[in-house]
Design a protein around this motif. Structure first.
Motif, short mmCIF file in Angstrom:
data_model
loop_
_atom_site.label_atom_id
_atom_site.label_comp_id
_atom_site.label_asym_id
_atom_site.label_seq_id
_atom_site.Cartn_x
_atom_site.Cartn_y
_atom_site.Cartn_z
N ARG A 57 -7.37 -11.67 -7.93
CA ARG A 57 -6.02 -11.16 -8.10
C ARG A 57 -5.73 -10.09 -7.04
N THR A 58 -4.68 -10.29 -6.28
CA THR A 58 -4.35 -9.37 -5.19
C THR A 58 -2.85 -9.14 -5.14
N ASP A 59 -2.46 -8.21 -4.26
CA ASP A 59 -1.04 -7.93 -4.08
C ASP A 59 -0.31 -9.07 -3.38
N TRP A 71 -4.95 -6.80 2.67
CA TRP A 71 -4.55 -7.20 1.33
C TRP A 71 -5.31 -6.30 0.35
N SER A 72 -4.77 -6.13 -0.83
CA SER A 72 -5.39 -5.22 -1.79
C SER A 72 -5.64 -5.91 -3.12
N LEU A 107 -5.96 -6.34 -7.19
CA LEU A 107 -5.31 -5.82 -8.37
C LEU A 107 -6.29 -5.82 -9.53
#
Length: 440
Positions: free
Chosen positions: A368-370, A436-437, A439
């Motif tokens: 799960r990422t931004d 990318w970050s 979540l």
């Protein structure tokens, strides 16, 4: 843009079983080859995250094989791929996974979603009238699951086949009874079937298996079904001008066709190379080291000094590398194989991996990422020992944390195998080396 409707009608069935080990993989492959040999155009699909069965099914059918899974690939994509295939195929076969109702979502869920009848393959060794009870149970367990025919596998004699046929309740018929035969076996290893490219006699074996099925009466087509869906919108051209070199050989071969299709649809040029055979990768903007069997070829990987140096140079320049499972293993400092021998690897990620001799992780997961949630799975028999702090962790369907995901310079590495169409923006960012970050 108005969605484009797709409709098709053809013969189709989901090949399934009461459980694993009943022989459905080889029956599916042999059915595909049997009907292909009669001049029919056969399309085969595989339920769930599987790389090895599709390799054999592609050889059997002569057509590309895609994965279908209501969660991993999405319900809309399942419907679309089947409806698209129905426009030109004379026969569609979908190989299920595990038992018909096993897993979440199960093979039955896919069949109900698409409107496909199920054709269970039941291993009849040591079984007589109970065969009918098993068939009845599969047919009556879910009110929307259509089971009208079954296949008896590994019967001992013609009389045995007759007993099985007589045991079936009204409304269920025996499509065919397959005798025990060496032609119906393909060798396997710890991750599943031996890769199709390693079997020099695969075509001959498939033709022999097809002949066994024809003799057993399985040359009759399943019922016709109507399939319809909406064509998906094309993905954004986020990789325009990018050249991605993809490792593909006996050590790195776990590639979803849909992943490659997506990269090209987003504008990337993909090219293949062999870390075992080639001196260096082709000129490229990014590298992809997919899963496979590096543990079986660790000595050759370690000996290819020019390849190791070239990948080091690529990494030192900050260029992107995606390493999945076997690719992750190759990026560590050392790999200890199943015989206990240690081999030097690429050294892009501190630490080492060791073959554990048993399954260490299995299941559907997501990252799960931004930039979206990348869906996929994990399946490995090795253990990683590293002091590197992961950037993120994948999550199981239940929500608990699972596989670590590492980012080191342009390298993104994990045991996790991603299904790229589930998160195209994230995939593009990885191959472009952009931020990318994760979540929570």
């Amino acid at each position: 843009m108005t969605p484009t409707p797709i409709r098709g009608e053809t013969h189709a069935a989901l090949i399934t079983a009461p459980g694993s080990g009943q022989g459905k993989s080889m029956v599916t492959a042999a059915l595909a080859r049997l009907h292909r040999n009669t001049g029919r155009r056969v399309r085969v699909f595989k339920h769930g995250p599987d790389y090895l069965d599709p390799m054999v099914l592609e050889v059997a059918s002569g057509q590309p094989v895609y994965q279908l899974h209501p969660w991993m690939t999405g319900e809309a994509e399942c419907r679309w791929r089947l409806a698209e295939a129905a426009q030109s195929a004379d026969l569609i076969l979908v190989e299920g996974s595990m038992g018909l109702f096993d897993g979440e979502p199960s093979s039955a869920d896919l069949a109900i979603l698409a409107g496909l009848p199920a054709l269970p393959v039941i291993d009849a060794r040591g079984m007589a009238q109970t065969f009918g009870a098993v068939a009845l149970g599969l047919a009556s367990y879910h009110p929307r699951m259509a089971v009208r025919e079954v296949v008896a596998n590994r019967i001992g004699s013609a009389r045995h086949g007759d007993m099985l046929r007589e045991s079936l309740p009204a409304g269920i018929s025996l499509l065919g009874a397959i005798p025990r035969s060496e032609a119906m076996a393909i060798p396997d290893r710890h991750l599943g079937l031996v890769q199709a490219g390693e079997l020099g006699d695969l075509d001959e074996k498939l033709d022999a298996a097809a002949a066994v099925l024809a003799e057993a009466g399985l040359d009759r087509l399943p019922a016709r079904v109507s399939l319809e869906a909406t064509a998906p919108a094309p993905p954004p051209r986020l990789l325009e001008g990018q050249r991605i070199a993809v490792a593909r050989d006996a050590a790195f071969a776990f590639l979803y066709r849909a992943n490659l299709d997506l990269l090209e649809a987003m504008g990337a040029e993909t090219t293949f190379f062999s870390p075992l055979e080639d001196a260096e990768p082709p000129d490229c903007d990014a590298l992809w080291l997919p899963g496979g069997y590096p543990e079986l070829h660790a000595n050759r990987l370690a000996a290819n000094a020019t390849m190791r140096a070239a990948i080091h140079h690529h990494h030192a320049a900050g260029k992107p590398i995606l390493a999945e499972c076997g690719g992750l293993m190759a990026c560590t400092e050392a790999l200890t194989d199943g015989e206990g021998a240690e081999h030097a690897m690429l050294g892009l990620l501190p630490g080492s991996v060791r073959m554990a001799g048993k399954l260490k992780a299995l299941g559907l997961q997501s990252l799960r990422t931004d930039l979206g949630a990348l869906r996929g799975h994990t399946y490995h028999h090795s253990e990683l020992d590293t002091g590197e702090t992961p950037l993120a962790r994948t999550r199981r369907l239940a929500g608990t944390e699972a596989e670590p995901v590492f980012r080191r310079r342009g390298l993104v590495a994990s045991y996790f195998h991603g299904y790229f169409p589930s998160a195209p923006e994230l995939v593009a960012a990885i191959f472009r080396g952009e931020a990318w970050s994760p979540l929570g």
